[in-house]
Write a protein that holds these residues in place. Structure first.
Motif, short mmCIF file in Angstrom:
data_model
loop_
_atom_site.label_atom_id
_atom_site.label_comp_id
_atom_site.label_asym_id
_atom_site.label_seq_id
_atom_site.Cartn_x
_atom_site.Cartn_y
_atom_site.Cartn_z
N ARG A 7 0.83 -1.22 0.00
CA ARG A 7 0.00 0.00 0.00
C ARG A 7 0.86 1.26 0.00
NH1 ARG A 7 -3.26 0.00 4.86
NH2 ARG A 7 -2.36 -1.99 5.30
N GLN A 10 2.56 1.62 -3.41
CA GLN A 10 1.62 2.08 -4.43
C GLN A 10 1.36 3.57 -4.30
OE1 GLN A 10 0.30 0.01 -7.08
NE2 GLN A 10 0.11 2.12 -7.79
N ASN A 14 2.26 6.24 -7.21
CA ASN A 14 1.23 7.14 -7.74
C ASN A 14 1.67 8.60 -7.65
OD1 ASN A 14 -0.35 4.87 -8.13
ND2 ASN A 14 -1.73 5.29 -6.42
N GLN A 56 1.79 5.41 -15.32
CA GLN A 56 1.24 4.78 -14.13
C GLN A 56 2.17 3.66 -13.70
OE1 GLN A 56 -2.34 2.45 -14.51
NE2 GLN A 56 -1.86 1.88 -16.63
N LYS A 58 2.41 0.03 -10.89
CA LYS A 58 1.65 -0.90 -10.07
C LYS A 58 2.59 -1.91 -9.44
CE LYS A 58 -2.42 -3.68 -9.99
NZ LYS A 58 -3.56 -3.08 -9.38
N THR A 60 2.60 -5.63 -7.63
CA THR A 60 1.75 -6.82 -7.55
C THR A 60 2.50 -7.94 -6.85
OG1 THR A 60 2.49 -7.63 -9.71
CG2 THR A 60 0.52 -6.23 -9.68
N LEU A 67 7.16 -4.88 -9.64
CA LEU A 67 6.82 -3.49 -9.82
C LEU A 67 6.90 -3.17 -11.30
CD1 LEU A 67 6.28 -0.63 -8.68
CD2 LEU A 67 8.74 -0.34 -8.53
N TYR A 77 9.84 -3.03 -15.81
CA TYR A 77 9.41 -3.73 -14.61
C TYR A 77 10.56 -4.50 -14.00
CZ TYR A 77 9.08 -8.33 -16.87
OH TYR A 77 9.36 -9.50 -17.50
#
Length: 116
Positions: A7, A10, A14, A56, A58, A60, A67, A77
């Motif tokens: 969290r 992320q 962002n 963007q 993310k 996961t 990433l 990534y």
């Protein structure tokens, strides 16, 4: 470094979307020590101070994590990430350590170039 909290990562990813950043990406599977084993297939990556701007990003997985950053023309990534921190120069540092604690991957983002 601290274990990755998806969290918080992320949120950080962002907040940095759309900024021009410098990236450092490095992988190793023991390339520097593999000369003692002729049957060992060594691979690695080293990329430093490439400029990127991502649309963007993310994170996961359940750990180790992956990433991904969506660039204007593709993706960047890294997978196998276990730890992270934001240092005193506001650089976002991710690392992946193997079960023995050895560094396997580094993926880092900074608004200023990394030291040479």
């Amino acid at each position: 470094m601290k274990p990755i909290d998806p969290r918080k990562v992320q949120e950080t990813i962002n907040q940095n979307a759309g900024k021009e950043l410098y990236v450092h990406l490095e992988t190793t599977n023991g390339a520097y020590a593999s000369h003692k084993n002729q049957g060992f297939f060594s691979v690695g990556t080293f990329l430093r101070n490439a400029r990127i701007k991502y649309v963007q990003g993310k994170i996961t997985g359940d750990g180790p994590y992956r990433l991904g950053l969506e660039l204007e023309g593709g993706w960047a990534y890294a997978e196998g990430l276990t730890d992270w921190e934001i240092d005193d120069q506001n650089q976002i540092l991710f690392a992946g350590h193997d079960p023995d604690g050895k560094l396997a991957i580094a993926f880092q983002l900074s608004e200023k170039p990394f030291r040479k």
